[in-house]
Write an enzyme that holds these catalytic residues in place. Structure first.
Site, mmCIF file in Angstrom:
data_model
loop_
_atom_site.group_PDB
_atom_site.id
_atom_site.type_symbol
_atom_site.label_atom_id
_atom_site.label_comp_id
_atom_site.label_asym_id
_atom_site.label_seq_id
_atom_site.Cartn_x
_atom_site.Cartn_y
_atom_site.Cartn_z
ATOM 1 N N GLY A 73 -15.162 7.962 51.107
ATOM 2 C CA GLY A 73 -16.416 7.554 51.763
ATOM 3 C C GLY A 73 -17.607 7.815 50.872
ATOM 4 C CB ALA A 74 -17.788 7.934 47.205
ATOM 5 C CG ASN A 75 -19.592 3.351 50.926
ATOM 6 O OD1 ASN A 75 -18.608 4.011 51.248
ATOM 7 N ND2 ASN A 75 -20.252 2.613 51.781
ATOM 8 N N GLY B 81 -24.289 8.040 52.667
ATOM 9 C CA GLY B 81 -24.354 9.306 53.401
ATOM 10 C C GLY B 81 -23.947 10.515 52.574
ATOM 11 C CG LEU B 82 -22.772 13.856 54.867
ATOM 12 C CD1 LEU B 82 -21.927 14.800 55.707
ATOM 13 C CD2 LEU B 82 -24.158 14.435 54.651
ATOM 14 N N GLY B 83 -21.104 11.388 51.397
ATOM 15 C CA GLY B 83 -20.208 11.084 50.280
ATOM 16 C C GLY B 83 -20.988 10.654 49.048
ATOM 17 C CB SER C 287 -17.979 17.459 62.920
ATOM 18 O OG SER C 287 -18.911 17.364 63.967
ATOM 19 C CE1 TYR D 115 -16.705 12.209 63.993
ATOM 20 C CE2 TYR D 115 -17.935 13.803 65.304
ATOM 21 C CZ TYR D 115 -17.643 13.206 64.081
ATOM 22 O OH TYR D 115 -18.310 13.639 62.942
HETATM 23 N N1 NAP Z 1 -23.978 13.038 59.543
HETATM 24 C C1 NAP Z 1 -23.713 14.018 60.384
HETATM 25 O O1 NAP Z 1 -24.608 14.497 61.129
HETATM 26 C C2 NAP Z 1 -22.335 14.592 60.463
HETATM 27 C C3 NAP Z 1 -22.127 15.667 61.341
HETATM 28 C C4 NAP Z 1 -20.868 16.247 61.387
HETATM 29 C C5 NAP Z 1 -19.860 15.768 60.571
HETATM 30 N N2 NAP Z 1 -20.074 14.706 59.750
HETATM 31 C C6 NAP Z 1 -18.955 14.241 58.927
HETATM 32 O O2 NAP Z 1 -19.409 13.974 57.620
HETATM 33 C C7 NAP Z 1 -18.550 13.016 56.997
HETATM 34 C C8 NAP Z 1 -19.378 11.970 56.276
HETATM 35 O O3 NAP Z 1 -20.071 11.222 57.243
HETATM 36 P P1 NAP Z 1 -21.552 10.667 57.020
HETATM 37 O O4 NAP Z 1 -22.417 11.417 57.953
HETATM 38 O O5 NAP Z 1 -21.886 10.599 55.597
HETATM 39 O O6 NAP Z 1 -21.375 9.204 57.656
HETATM 40 P P2 NAP Z 1 -21.584 7.737 57.041
HETATM 41 O O7 NAP Z 1 -22.906 7.628 56.378
HETATM 42 O O8 NAP Z 1 -21.305 6.827 58.204
HETATM 43 O O9 NAP Z 1 -20.437 7.614 55.960
HETATM 44 C C9 NAP Z 1 -19.096 7.543 56.369
HETATM 45 C C10 NAP Z 1 -18.252 7.097 55.197
HETATM 46 O O10 NAP Z 1 -16.881 7.010 55.642
HETATM 47 C C11 NAP Z 1 -16.397 5.731 55.278
HETATM 48 N N3 NAP Z 1 -15.300 5.261 56.128
HETATM 49 C C12 NAP Z 1 -15.333 4.962 57.442
HETATM 50 N N4 NAP Z 1 -14.145 4.456 57.827
HETATM 51 C C13 NAP Z 1 -13.354 4.440 56.722
HETATM 52 C C14 NAP Z 1 -12.026 4.006 56.458
HETATM 53 N N5 NAP Z 1 -11.273 3.424 57.403
HETATM 54 N N6 NAP Z 1 -11.528 4.154 55.210
HETATM 55 C C15 NAP Z 1 -12.281 4.690 54.229
HETATM 56 N N7 NAP Z 1 -13.559 5.085 54.396
HETATM 57 C C16 NAP Z 1 -14.082 4.958 55.646
HETATM 58 C C17 NAP Z 1 -17.598 4.822 55.394
HETATM 59 O O11 NAP Z 1 -17.376 3.592 54.742
HETATM 60 P P3 NAP Z 1 -18.271 2.292 55.131
HETATM 61 O O12 NAP Z 1 -19.640 2.528 54.562
HETATM 62 O O13 NAP Z 1 -17.531 1.199 54.487
HETATM 63 O O14 NAP Z 1 -18.285 2.225 56.629
HETATM 64 C C18 NAP Z 1 -18.629 5.695 54.705
HETATM 65 O O15 NAP Z 1 -18.465 5.627 53.323
HETATM 66 C C19 NAP Z 1 -17.657 12.477 58.111
HETATM 67 O O16 NAP Z 1 -16.394 13.074 58.021
HETATM 68 C C20 NAP Z 1 -18.356 12.932 59.386
HETATM 69 O O17 NAP Z 1 -17.451 13.117 60.456
HETATM 70 C C21 NAP Z 1 -21.305 14.112 59.671
#
Ligand code: NAP
Length: 301
Positions: free
Chosen positions: A20-22, A24-26, A148, A173
């Site tokens: 998920g490097a594209n 957010g956190l990735g 999370s 979730y």
């Molecule tokens: N942000 C928060 O407040 C928060 C809080 C608690 C935990 N987290 C955790 O932090 C992690 C990163 O999330 P984020 O907040 O950075 O969210 P994000 O911006 O939505 O990024 C999520 C990433 O996961 C990828 N992804 C989703 N479905 C996938 C699949 N089937 N195969 C491969 N990649 C997939 C997305 O790809 P696309 O761009 O192609 O959709 C995107 O790169 C997650 O595990 C999330 O549960 C986040």
């Protein structure tokens, strides 16, 4: 002043895979690791979104960025990614199991598992199992599972992991994010009992401004959910701050296998990384082993 990217040790010569490097956190994690000299394999489900993010980082002057297409929902795609990584790199130092999906309407993966359980947990577990042989001989190799605060209200539906009955978007979730920390701790125990030097840690970002919540709202939210997110908005920290716990777990010399990091302020919602509480279910070895065995069967089916 707490731990920041400036405190990260050099990652020169190390190879990291970030799922998920594209965005957010990735994306923030990838940027920080590349700034410190790592080669980062950006594992993304969309080639075009992944390439756009890679271009953005290259335009910032960063180097050592490779792209790998992988859909974590599909265990066959994960198997292909493991083959590519084994052929192209031969060894790996860091695996950041970061990608995630939150609160979609009920959907099943190609192998028939509830989407959040499939992407957040099963896909990452399969990926880790396939990549561990590439990490075994490396010094200070680490697997970081991103969980999370939802782990604290999550429960494992032992008899209905895929929510055939009474699907609850946030309940599913929570189950998947509890599974992440259970997996991280069980992996830690198994690696220790095999005398492996590979470390397994868990980290959570608190609440960070990324695409996670907008995507959840767009896919299945209602106006009450939208209002709840608006009310919570002032609490959200930046994606860069949210990435610090996983970067700390992946790189800090003081971080040890079996530990769990998260923001240290406002009940774990924001702030600099520190060690934090683990959900009681994840501290129960019999429950962790049960989840491992069930998940292993689903992956190998
Ligand atoms: N942000 C928060 O407040 C928060 C809080 C608690 C935990 N987290 C955790 O932090 C992690 C990163 O999330 P984020 O907040 O950075 O969210 P994000 O911006 O939505 O990024 C999520 C990433 O996961 C990828 N992804 C989703 N479905 C996938 C699949 N089937 N195969 C491969 N990649 C997939 C997305 O790809 P696309 O761009 O192609 O959709 C995107 O790169 C997650 O595990 C999330 O549960 C986040």
């Amino acid at each position: 002043m707490g731990w920041t990217v400036d405190d990260m040790p050099s990652q020169e010569g190390r190879i990291a895979v970030v799922t998920g490097a594209n965005i957010g956190l990735g994306l923030e994690t990838t940027r920080a690791l590349a700034q410190k000299g790592a080669t980062v394999v950006m594992a993304c489900r969309s080639k075009s979104r992944g390439e756009a993010a890679r271009r953005q980082l290259l335009d910032e002057g960063l180097t050592g960025l490779d792209l790998l297409e992988m859909d974590l929902a599909d265990l066959r795609s994960v198997e292909r990614a493991i083959d590519v990584l084994s052929d192209q790199y031969g060894h790996l130092d860091l695996l950041l199991n970061n990608a995630g999906v939150m609160a979609p309407p009920r959907q099943l993966s190609p192998q028939g598992h509830e989407l959040q359980f499939a992407v957040n947990h099963l896909g990452h577990m399969a990926l880790t199992q396939g990549l561990l042989p590439l990490m075994a001989s490396q010094t200070d190799a680490r697997v970081v599972s991103v969980t999370s605060g939802a782990q604290y209200f999550g429960a494992i539906r032992w008899d209905d992991l895929s929510w055939a009955k009474g699907y609850d978007r946030y309940g599913a979730y929570g189950q998947s994010k509890l599974a992440n920390v259970m997996f991280a701790l069980e992996l830690h125990n198994r690696l220790q009992s095999e005398n492996s030097s590979v470390k397994s840690l868990a980290a959570h970002p608190g609440i960070a401004r990324t695409n996670l919540q907008p995507a959840a709202l767009a896919s299945g939210g209602n106006r009450w959910e939208a209002m709840a997110y608006r009310l919570m908005d002032p609490l959200f920290q930046s994606a860069g701050m949210g990435a610090l716990p996983q970067l700390h777990a992946a790189t800090a010399a003081s971080a040890q296998s079996g530990e769990h990091y998260g923001p240290s302020q406002l009940g774990g919602l924001r702030g600099s990384p520190g060690q934090c509480r683990i959900a009681p279910t994840a501290l129960d070895p019999s429950k962790r082993q049960r989840l491992w065995d069930l998940s292993d069967q689903l992956i190998r089916a």
